[in-house]
Design an enzyme around this catalytic site. Structure first.
Site, mmCIF file in Angstrom:
data_model
loop_
_atom_site.group_PDB
_atom_site.id
_atom_site.type_symbol
_atom_site.label_atom_id
_atom_site.label_comp_id
_atom_site.label_asym_id
_atom_site.label_seq_id
_atom_site.Cartn_x
_atom_site.Cartn_y
_atom_site.Cartn_z
ATOM 1 N N ASP A 124 13.395 2.623 11.580
ATOM 2 C CA ASP A 124 12.934 1.393 12.207
ATOM 3 C C ASP A 124 11.950 1.856 13.282
ATOM 4 O OD1 ASP A 124 12.456 -0.702 13.885
ATOM 5 O OD2 ASP A 124 14.551 -1.335 14.058
ATOM 6 N N TYR A 128 -1.700 -11.401 13.804
ATOM 7 C CA TYR A 128 -1.864 -10.131 13.072
ATOM 8 C C TYR A 128 -3.236 -9.528 13.385
ATOM 9 C CZ TYR A 128 -2.714 -7.190 8.903
ATOM 10 O OH TYR A 128 -3.025 -6.178 8.044
ATOM 11 N N ASP A 186 11.068 3.997 5.597
ATOM 12 C CA ASP A 186 10.886 2.549 5.702
ATOM 13 C C ASP A 186 12.074 1.988 6.467
ATOM 14 O OD1 ASP A 186 8.899 0.480 4.161
ATOM 15 O OD2 ASP A 186 10.823 -0.455 4.605
ATOM 16 N N LEU A 244 0.832 -1.203 0.000
ATOM 17 C CA LEU A 244 0.000 0.000 0.000
ATOM 18 C C LEU A 244 0.868 1.255 0.000
ATOM 19 C CD1 LEU A 244 -2.790 1.356 0.316
ATOM 20 C CD2 LEU A 244 -2.485 1.148 2.791
HETATM 21 N N1 SER Z 1 -4.051 -8.482 3.067
HETATM 22 C C1 SER Z 1 -3.860 -8.673 4.455
HETATM 23 C C2 SER Z 1 -3.453 -10.057 4.771
HETATM 24 O O1 SER Z 1 -3.780 -10.939 4.021
HETATM 25 C C3 SER Z 1 -5.139 -8.378 5.171
HETATM 26 O O2 SER Z 1 -4.935 -7.283 5.943
HETATM 27 O O3 SER Z 1 -2.822 -10.258 5.759
#
Ligand code: SER
Length: 326
Positions: free
Chosen positions: A50, A140, A35, A14
């Site tokens: 970082d 995540y 980055d 993104l």
């Molecule tokens: N595209 C991401 C993933 O697959 C979703 O936030 O982890």
């Protein structure tokens, strides 16, 4: 006051496209690209950051008198599962560093990306509402649910104007995704234009919410430019684009490349995907800041095939090399 924008994690799928759009809108000299890895584009001001190092973020914010921060750095769903504790540490530490620097420096606005990964088996999978029960099954997803709540906490406690979107899988030709469960929807187009068979890590009927990258970038900028009082949700907004399964992408690709071939070899990512929504209710984003997507699957297929054909022909890229960023 002039907007000086710091983008953290600008090399990602993104970030690399959003950064260009921000540079166009606000002027290259007003966008600080950063980055953890080396500069990817030669355009604009680059600072290596970082984001686990709060002092380093502070240093860059002070150096350029930053007024807005887009914090895009994170370890995604599939990669995160290889090392859950490290993923938690990195995703949370970087966010809390950004929140603290933003609070201390009176940063005007912060953007924090969330994801459809916040949803788990407790949420209804069709037209999943914004306020669904959140019980994610990946680290995540857990970090994004927590991040959303931290964002809201900083808004409520300190008045920090932090805004967030729950992105679906993002499909674009300009950059490659980095370790998510939705990555197949980009990789498949590369294989198709290279006349190679694609081995898909999801099953053919696994439907997920997806979005063309231009829609994702436009949504982000629209949210960030909306008047403060319009932003009613301070955890994160659902946004929808299109929903499709691998089988449906294959059928669209085969209309344009009839010999395209796919093999299904679902792995652990299939288990992650099975827990996620199939479609998203984004009526709050539509009502609060006017969100509407533009691209359907057929249009995404057209633009992906066209752009990647151009890329591979023009650059004379090796068929093996798809680690590109256009
Ligand atoms: N595209 C991401 C993933 O697959 C979703 O936030 O982890």
């Amino acid at each position: 006051m002039e907007n000086i924008i710091l983008v953290i994690g600008a090399n990602g799928q993104l970030g690399s496209v959003l950064t260009g759009a921000l540079q166009e809108k606000y002027g290259s000299k007003n966008v600080i690209v950063s980055d953890i890895s080396e500069q990817k584009t030669t355009k604009g001001i680059f600072e290596r950051i970082d984001a686990t190092n709060m002092d380093r973020i502070q240093e860059v914010v002070s150096k350029y008198s930053v007024t807005q921060i887009y914090h895009l750095a994170a370890i995604l769903s599939a990669n995160g599962e290889a090392n859950p504790l490290k993923t938690w540490d990195i995703n949370m530490k970087t966010l809390l560093n950004v929140l603290e620097v933003a609070r201390i420096n009176n940063i005007e606005k912060v953007f924090y990306p969330s994801s459809i990964a916040v949803f788990g088996s407790g949420a209804t999978q069709v037209n999943t509402p914004n306020d669904a029960y959140l019980d994610p099954a990946t680290v995540y997803g857990i970090s994004k649910v927590s991040g959303e709540n931290w964002a809201q906490y900083y808004y409520l406690k300190y008045g920090l104007d932090i805004r967030s979107i729950r992105y679906p899988g993002i499909v674009g030709y300009q950059s490659l995704p980095g370790g998510g469960t939705t990555d197949y929807a980009v990789d498949i187009f590369h294989k198709a234009v290279l006349d190679e068979t694609y081995t898909c890590f999801l099953s053919e009927n696994t439907t997920l919410p997806m979005m063309y990258i231009d829609d994702a970038v436009n949504a982000t900028i629209a949210l960030m430019e909306a008047p403060k009082e319009a932003i009613k949700i301070r955890t994160s907004y659902n946004i929808a684009g299109v929903s499709f399964s691998p089988k449906e992408v294959v059928s669209e690709i085969q209309k344009r490349i009839p010999n395209f071939n796919i093999i299904y070899a679902p792995d652990f990512r299939e288990e992650i995907a099975k827990n996620w929504p199939k479609s998203i209710d984004d009526s709050a984003a539509n009502a609060d800041w006017g969100w509407t997507p533009e691209y359907n699957l057929s249009e995404i297929t057209d633009v992906m095939i066209h752009a990647l054909n151009d890329y591979y022909n023009k650059e004379n890229k090796s068929k093996k090399d798809i680690s590109l960023c256009i």
